[in-house]
Design an enzyme around this catalytic site. Structure first.
Site, PDB file in Angstrom:
ATOM      1  N   TRP A  27     -56.025 -18.015  18.911  1.00  0.00           N
ATOM      2  CA  TRP A  27     -55.910 -17.089  19.136  1.00  0.00           C
ATOM      3  C   TRP A  27     -56.964 -16.318  19.886  1.00  0.00           C
ATOM      4  O   TRP A  27     -56.968 -15.209  21.117  1.00  0.00           O
ATOM      5  CB  TRP A  27     -55.339 -16.229  17.899  1.00  0.00           C
TER       6      TRP A  27
ATOM      7  N   ASP B  41     -58.062  -8.877  15.855  1.00  0.00           N
ATOM      8  CA  ASP B  41     -56.693  -8.991  16.310  1.00  0.00           C
ATOM      9  C   ASP B  41     -55.959  -9.283  15.049  1.00  0.00           C
ATOM     10  O   ASP B  41     -56.599 -10.055  14.391  1.00  0.00           O
ATOM     11  CB  ASP B  41     -56.413 -10.194  17.573  1.00  0.00           C
TER      12      ASP B  41
ATOM     13  N   LYS C  54     -45.094 -10.388  13.284  1.00  0.00           N
ATOM     14  CA  LYS C  54     -45.549 -12.478  11.483  1.00  0.00           C
ATOM     15  C   LYS C  54     -45.491 -10.842  10.895  1.00  0.00           C
ATOM     16  O   LYS C  54     -44.938 -11.631  10.022  1.00  0.00           O
ATOM     17  CB  LYS C  54     -47.701 -12.348  12.081  1.00  0.00           C
TER      18      LYS C  54
HETATM   19  C1  LIG Z   1     -48.736 -14.382  17.152  1.00  0.00           C
HETATM   20  C2  LIG Z   1     -50.261 -13.856  17.406  1.00  0.00           C
HETATM   21  C3  LIG Z   1     -50.713 -12.997  19.322  1.00  0.00           C
HETATM   22  C4  LIG Z   1     -49.579 -13.738  20.437  1.00  0.00           C
HETATM   23  O1  LIG Z   1     -48.435 -12.269  19.680  1.00  0.00           O
HETATM   24  P1  LIG Z   1     -47.753 -11.993  21.113  1.00  0.00           P
HETATM   25  O2  LIG Z   1     -46.906 -10.781  20.420  1.00  0.00           O
HETATM   26  O3  LIG Z   1     -46.812 -13.056  21.674  1.00  0.00           O
HETATM   27  O4  LIG Z   1     -48.429 -10.814  22.038  1.00  0.00           O
HETATM   28  C5  LIG Z   1     -51.493 -12.607  19.214  1.00  0.00           C
HETATM   29  N1  LIG Z   1     -53.111 -12.755  18.088  1.00  0.00           N
HETATM   30  C6  LIG Z   1     -52.665 -13.161  17.101  1.00  0.00           C
HETATM   31  C7  LIG Z   1     -53.485 -13.378  15.512  1.00  0.00           C
HETATM   32  C8  LIG Z   1     -51.311 -14.427  16.740  1.00  0.00           C
HETATM   33  O5  LIG Z   1     -51.753 -14.349  15.633  1.00  0.00           O
END
Ligand SMILES: *Cc1c(COP(=O)(O)O)cnc(C)c1O
Length: 361
Positions: A102, A173, A197
């Protein structure tokens, strides 16, 4: 029906109590004879839902008063662009920690807008996946911010300590470990998390931003990604994902009833420890992440005999254990055990793994 436990990495399971409450009021919310998703985002009843969700989130994370909480569109990836667009100002460089799949994606997007300086990398040390500790990070002297991903959802890698990066704003993030444990928000410039998540359904991204970082967006920043516009319009410059916002609010209330992030962190540690302990003590399964970087939310593991992978996945599904197949980029297995996963789900997974080992070991 067999009791089902859903280990999907995202969109992930939502607490049963929350789903039941949402179901109960699905077509007659607030005694209005319609659904919360069918009313104006600017109506008084929805504004109340929105404000309450924000306040509950602020309470959960003890968000200081000089931070704005935004409910934005575009998921985690939307923020890969929003961060450079809003934070670079007149700077040309940003530092990024590359801890896995990511953060590498965030780097790729960041490179469209600035020079990306990599402060840290991940890789095997004595055979175990490791991220170089932050006291080895050399932040670029002209960096507008430092971006990192404290929990790499795909790799199963977590950075526990908040990196010390001096006066440069730290951007995190937290898509996959948001609300999994207490954090000191005041150490961050920006925290963002795609909702699917640990917060609720997809379509929503939470952004927590220190106020002094607002007002620096590039002139060509799309309006839906502009932090200042979102902040000055209470995240309603355009129509927000209202149903996702409402569900997130229910999840925040559920989390409060579980003792907040302090309470859930104890449960999360216990779940992860049980699973890692079992994997470590079995010759049949292995995890290849250094203990100092093991994810509490996403436990990756491999079968020693990978020719059994298909069988493992098929039989686990028959046992009501869903979505254990690892991400296609890394293979193996992955159990995502976010806040909503009860300890019973982890125990059921371990019991199945034992049985599978006995039958095939
Ligand atoms: C799932 C995830 C993303 C991407 O998220 P989207 O909503 O699909 O854009 C980005 N960073 C992390 C750490 C993730 O787990």
């Amino acid at each position: 029906m067999t009791k089902v436990y859903n280990f999907c990495a995202g969109p992930a399971m939502i607490p049963t109590e929350v789903m039941e409450k949402a179901q109960q009021e699905f077509i007659n919310w607030n005694n209005m004879g319609c659904s919360v998703m069918e009313i104006s985002h600017r109506s008084e009843p929805f504004m109340k839902v929105a404000a309450e969700a924000e306040q509950d989130l602020r309470d959960l994370l003890h968000v200081p008063d000089n931070y704005k909480v935004l409910f934005m569109h575009g998921g985690g990836r939307g923020q890969f662009s929003a961060v450079p667009l809003n934070l670079l100002g007149d700077k040309k460089v940003a530092s990024y920690c590359d801890s896995g799949i990511w953060s590498a994606q965030a780097v790729r997007e960041g490179e469209k807008y600035c020079e990306v300086d990599i402060v840290a990398k991940h890789g095997p040390v004595e055979g175990l996946e490791t991220v170089s500790p932050y006291d080895h990070w050399e932040v670029h002297p002209d960096a507008a911010y430092v971006h990192y991903c404290p929990n790499e959802t795909v790799d199963g890698v977590e950075i526990y300590d908040i990196p010390e990066v001096g006066d440069v704003p730290l951007v995190a993030d937290m898509s996959s470990n948001f609300l999994s444990k207490p954090i000191d928000v005041s150490k961050f410039g920006v925290i963002y998390a795609g909702a699917q998540k640990n917060v609720g359904p997809s379509g929503l991204c939470i952004v927590i931003i220190r106020e002094d970082l607002l007002g620096k967006a590039r002139a060509d920043t799309p309006v839906v990604l502009d932090y200042s516009l979102a902040a000055s319009h209470d995240s309603m410059y355009n129509t927000p994902p209202t149903y996702a916002w409402y569900l997130a609010g229910l999840v925040f209330k559920w989390l409060k009833s579980k003792g907040g992030v302090e309470g859930i962190a104890v449960q999360n540690d216990l779940k992860a420890k049980s699973l890692y302990d079992y994997i470590d003590n079995s010759p049949f399964y292995s995890n290849s992440v250094a203990v100092a970087n093991r994810s509490v939310m996403n436990v990756t593991f491999k079968l020693t005999d990978e020719s059994l992978n298909k069988q493992f996945v098929a039989q686990s599904e028959e046992h009501g254990l869903l979505a254990l197949e690892g991400h296609r980029a890394v293979g193996g297995m992955r159990a995502s055990i976010y806040n909503a996963m009860p300890i019973e789900g982890v125990n059921a997974l371990i019991a199945f793994m034992k049985k599978f080992e006995q039958q095939n070991g």
